[in-house]
Design a protein around this motif. Sequence first.
Motif, PDB file in Angstrom:
ATOM      1  N   SER A  52      -7.764  -0.550   0.043  1.00 29.46           N
ATOM      2  CA  SER A  52      -8.131  -1.654   0.936  1.00 29.46           C
ATOM      3  C   SER A  52      -7.307  -2.887   0.556  1.00 29.46           C
ATOM      4  O   SER A  52      -6.760  -2.975  -0.556  1.00 29.46           O
ATOM      5  N   ARG A  53      -7.217  -3.841   1.503  1.00 24.11           N
ATOM      6  CA  ARG A  53      -6.492  -5.079   1.225  1.00 24.11           C
ATOM      7  C   ARG A  53      -7.337  -5.959   0.306  1.00 24.11           C
ATOM      8  O   ARG A  53      -8.537  -6.142   0.516  1.00 24.11           O
ATOM      9  N   ARG A  54      -6.683  -6.533  -0.685  1.00 24.53           N
ATOM     10  CA  ARG A  54      -7.382  -7.371  -1.663  1.00 24.53           C
ATOM     11  C   ARG A  54      -7.134  -8.845  -1.396  1.00 24.53           C
ATOM     12  O   ARG A  54      -8.074  -9.638  -1.309  1.00 24.53           O
ATOM     13  N   ASP A  55      -5.888  -9.256  -1.302  1.00 22.39           N
ATOM     14  CA  ASP A  55      -5.518 -10.652  -1.061  1.00 22.39           C
ATOM     15  C   ASP A  55      -4.456 -10.710   0.024  1.00 22.39           C
ATOM     16  O   ASP A  55      -3.720  -9.745   0.264  1.00 22.39           O
ATOM     17  N   ALA A  56      -4.384 -11.854   0.650  1.00 28.67           N
ATOM     18  CA  ALA A  56      -3.355 -12.065   1.687  1.00 28.67           C
ATOM     19  C   ALA A  56      -2.035 -12.448   1.028  1.00 28.67           C
ATOM     20  O   ALA A  56      -1.988 -12.933  -0.105  1.00 28.67           O
ATOM     21  N   LEU A  93      -1.891  -7.074  -4.143  1.00 28.12           N
ATOM     22  CA  LEU A  93      -2.478  -7.409  -2.855  1.00 28.12           C
ATOM     23  C   LEU A  93      -3.409  -6.319  -2.333  1.00 28.12           C
ATOM     24  O   LEU A  93      -3.956  -6.458  -1.239  1.00 28.12           O
ATOM     25  N   ILE A  94      -3.569  -5.250  -3.096  1.00 22.36           N
ATOM     26  CA  ILE A  94      -4.422  -4.159  -2.642  1.00 22.36           C
ATOM     27  C   ILE A  94      -5.453  -3.805  -3.725  1.00 22.36           C
ATOM     28  O   ILE A  94      -5.273  -4.143  -4.903  1.00 22.36           O
ATOM     29  N   ASP A 120       0.816  -1.212   0.000  1.00 27.40           N
ATOM     30  CA  ASP A 120       0.000   0.000   0.000  1.00 27.40           C
ATOM     31  C   ASP A 120       0.849   1.261   0.000  1.00 27.40           C
ATOM     32  O   ASP A 120       0.427   2.304  -0.480  1.00 27.40           O
TER      33      ASP A 120
END
Length: 216
Positions: free
Chosen positions: A168-172, A189-190, A142
């Motif tokens: 926002s967070r999309r994937d771990a 990831l975001i 991010d």
Amino acid sequence: MKLIGVKRALILAILFAINLAIAAVFFLQLSPMRDDAQQKLDGINDEIGQTSQKIASIKADLDTFNKTLPQFQALEKKGFTLNQDRFRMSRDLDDVRKRAQLAGFSFTISDIKKVDNPDASAAQMQLIDSRIKIENVVSLLDVNFYDFVDLMQSDFPAHLRVQSFEISRRDALNEAALAHIARKEPVNLISATAQFDWLTVIPKQEQNGQTPAGGL
């Protein structure tokens, strides 16, 4: 008459006549001249007062000009007084993307919108605004997106104003993502979007309404 004498009476009559003549000259000539001179003096004093106010206003304007000139020169250097070149905008966006180390994103630029501004109108100029929308951001961290937003405001070669942004967070960060990172492949990831207002002042007769879209 006998008490004061004929000669004395004649002298008094002459003196009285002289006084009447002097009074007539004063009231008929000198008094209007004095009033006219007073009116002229009052007019000169008014002109002096107005001139003093104008001088004070000019000094204040010069002081404001000297204070704002560096800001205007900085805006002018960033293209604030140039027409909005949409094709150059694409290249400039890509340069900022690379500096922020974003893997990619898509963007759209809205049609040009006129913005009412009294100062610009007084200078026979027109303030225009285009909305730049950034979507589909590809980034591992991010912090890279935040860097991108900061660079758009500070280093982008045009005058921009941040309208909004979301992240926002999309994937771990899992094994699959680590495998992509090891192979130096883009990992996202975001989820992030941003909108910027692109502001420019141009002569009123100049206006370009191109609306490109693209991805980087």
